[in-house]
Motif scaffolding. Structure first.
Motif, short mmCIF file in Angstrom:
data_model
loop_
_atom_site.label_atom_id
_atom_site.label_comp_id
_atom_site.label_asym_id
_atom_site.label_seq_id
_atom_site.Cartn_x
_atom_site.Cartn_y
_atom_site.Cartn_z
N HIS A 68 -5.50 10.40 -30.62
CA HIS A 68 -4.11 10.03 -30.33
C HIS A 68 -3.64 9.17 -31.50
O HIS A 68 -4.31 8.22 -31.90
N SER A 69 -2.48 9.50 -32.04
CA SER A 69 -2.02 8.83 -33.25
C SER A 69 -1.55 7.41 -33.02
O SER A 69 -1.63 6.57 -33.91
N GLY A 70 -1.02 7.11 -31.80
CA GLY A 70 -0.33 5.84 -31.65
C GLY A 70 0.88 5.81 -32.57
O GLY A 70 1.66 6.76 -32.64
N ARG A 71 1.04 4.72 -33.32
CA ARG A 71 2.20 4.59 -34.21
C ARG A 71 2.05 5.42 -35.48
O ARG A 71 3.04 5.66 -36.19
N GLN A 72 0.84 5.82 -35.80
CA GLN A 72 0.55 6.43 -37.10
C GLN A 72 0.80 7.94 -37.06
O GLN A 72 -0.11 8.74 -36.90
N ARG A 73 2.07 8.32 -37.22
CA ARG A 73 2.48 9.72 -37.17
C ARG A 73 3.06 10.08 -38.53
O ARG A 73 4.16 9.66 -38.88
N ASP A 74 2.32 10.85 -39.30
CA ASP A 74 2.74 11.15 -40.67
C ASP A 74 4.06 11.90 -40.70
O ASP A 74 4.95 11.58 -41.49
N VAL A 75 4.16 12.93 -39.88
CA VAL A 75 5.40 13.69 -39.76
C VAL A 75 5.72 13.80 -38.27
O VAL A 75 5.01 14.48 -37.54
N PRO A 76 6.75 13.13 -37.80
CA PRO A 76 7.03 13.16 -36.37
C PRO A 76 7.54 14.53 -35.95
O PRO A 76 8.39 15.12 -36.60
N GLY A 77 6.97 15.06 -34.87
CA GLY A 77 7.50 16.29 -34.33
C GLY A 77 8.82 16.03 -33.63
O GLY A 77 9.29 14.89 -33.53
N ILE A 78 9.43 17.08 -33.12
CA ILE A 78 10.72 16.90 -32.44
C ILE A 78 10.58 16.00 -31.22
O ILE A 78 11.54 15.35 -30.80
#
Length: 445
Positions: free
Chosen positions: A108-118
């Motif tokens: 689970h990424s938590g805050r660390q989302r390189d490219v946010p999905g829709i």
């Protein structure tokens, strides 16, 4: 091929409920091969199988999200619903054909989302804290206790699905700055409730998740945890908190061992990418072209892109990024700390971080630093590295240069080796190699 049974690299590694044929694991690496909804594709099957064919004893899958809001990039295969089980069952079948094991990395990424999905464009990331990360400026908010319990439930359901699909085991991704790290690290977690403060409190989320998974899948299913030997949370910006020490990681590993974790996978770093992980270069000329995919991800995205884009600003970023690297080797970057952990636990220990040289791999195993190594980028460069080592050679003819062009291309382009020097300057040959994962095609004539 060298069949000398005295070669420690190629002796089986025995866990409580799993045996792996050698000490070489493919670490978590994957490109954006899959469908936007998280269902797997034929290209992903080809991707996993080529490493099994290359001779590794086990493959640790890419970051497999347990929930759609926990993915780091779109187009990664997920395990968030029972309808994903048939795909993973086919992946197991393809990998097992080559006497290779398949371990799913539940994440689970938590805050660390390189490219946010829709699904994330109108939502901030879930985390232990309300503070954004310092590199990309990824926004987040502290999870409620109900949300913590919900996410534990997602991990439990993912573990159950992995076992139903026939995966040989699971790994909880608790390193590299993702959600579990955001709770574990004293440099990130600023909570005032029972999930913050002391190490015992910061570890509560992970420990509770391990217990819940054990209750669901039983004690006879392989479960390993990937954690940081140390955070070096201030490796980029010296004014940040340093984060967890090796001593704290030793204590955490001992607690995990008491919870019947079968293996500890040791890495380092409180964010990804981190100046130390993956070790090697940061090709700013590549970042100029590829980092634009992340501008909308965090409030510091455009600021970073400006530093990468303008040549006159690059030396400042390079100084910040490289200032702590001189204290660590490129190959086996966290090996010294891993050895300290290995000496204090009784379960098998894996170490990741730039391994490709046979002499070094044998050294760390024979010295008791670890029981096996997990390899990522050198296998992208040479998927048949295990066969090369088994033939008695210590390195491929064209080894990985640790330039990290593969890493910086990953958010926007197919994953592969982008070091043109390894292809003797032949750009078309490089692209053909990168695109080879799409062959054979799903619908041959």
């Amino acid at each position: 091929m060298n069949n000398d049974n005295t070669d420690r690299i190629f002796q089986p590694l025995l866990f409580r409920h799993l045996t792996v044929k050698n000490r070489l694991f493919r670490s978590s690496i994957s490109g954006r091969w899959d469908n936007y909804d998280g269902s797997g594709t034929h290209a992903r099957l080809n991707w996993e199988e080529k490493f099994a064919r290359g001779g590794v004893g086990a493959i640790i899958t890419s970051f497999v999200p347990v929930h759609v809001r926990g993915r780091i990039l779109p187009n990664y295969a997920m395990i968030d619903h029972d309808d994903k089980i048939p795909f993973w069952r086919e992946a197991v079948k393809r990998v097992h054909t080559h006497d290779c094991k398949l371990i799913m990395q539940l994440s689970h990424s938590g805050r660390q989302r390189d490219v946010p999905g829709i699904e994330n464009q109108m939502n901030v990331g879930l985390s232990s804290t309300d503070k954004m990360d310092t590199f990309h400026g990824l926004l987040c908010r502290a999870m409620t206790q109900k949300e913590i319990a919900d996410v534990t439930g997602y991990f439990v359901a993912g573990a159950r699905r992995a076992r139903e699909a026939g995966l040989d085991g699971i790994e909880l991704h608790a390193s590299h700055g993702y959600l579990f790290t955001q709770f574990l690290s004293s440099g990130i977690n600023d909570r005032k409730d029972e999930y913050g403060g002391s190490l015992e409190n910061r570890a509560r989320f992970l420990i509770e998740t391990v217990r819940a998974i054990r209750k669901e899948v039983g004690d006879d299913y392989h479960l390993q945890v990937k954690i940081n030997a140390f955070d070096e949370n201030n490796a980029l910006y010296p004014w940040e908190k340093k984060g967890n020490s090796v001593e704290e990681s030793i204590q955490l590993c001992q607690w995990l061992e008491k919870e019947n974790v079968d293996c500890l996978h040791i890495s380092a770093g409180s964010l990804f990418p981190h100046p130390l992980v993956p070790p090697g270069g940061f090709p700013l000329d590549v970042a100029k072209w590829t980092y634009g995919a992340m501008i909308s991800s965090g409030v510091r995205g455009y600021f970073n892109y400006t530093f990468f884009h303008y040549r006159c600003l690059r030396p400042l970023f390079a100084w910040l990024w490289n200032r702590t690297k001189k204290r660590y080797p490129i190959e086996g970057v966290s090996s010294e700390a891993c050895g300290l952990i290995k000496a204090k636990v009784n379960v098998p220990v894996l170490n990741t971080g730039g391994y490709q040289n046979g002499v070094l791999i044998r050294k760390v195993i024979e010295a008791g630093i670890c029981d096996g190594v997990a390899i990522a980028r050198p296998l992208i460069a040479n998927p048949d590295l295990p066969h090369i080592l088994a033939e008695g050679r210590d390195e491929p003819d064209k080894p990985c240069s640790f330039c990290n062009r593969c890493l910086l291309n990953a958010p926007a382009n197919p994953l592969g080796c982008y070091d043109l020097r390894r292809f003797d300057g032949d750009y078309d040959a490089m692209i053909a190699d990168i695109m080879s994962v799409f062959h054979p095609p799903a619908f041959p004539e």
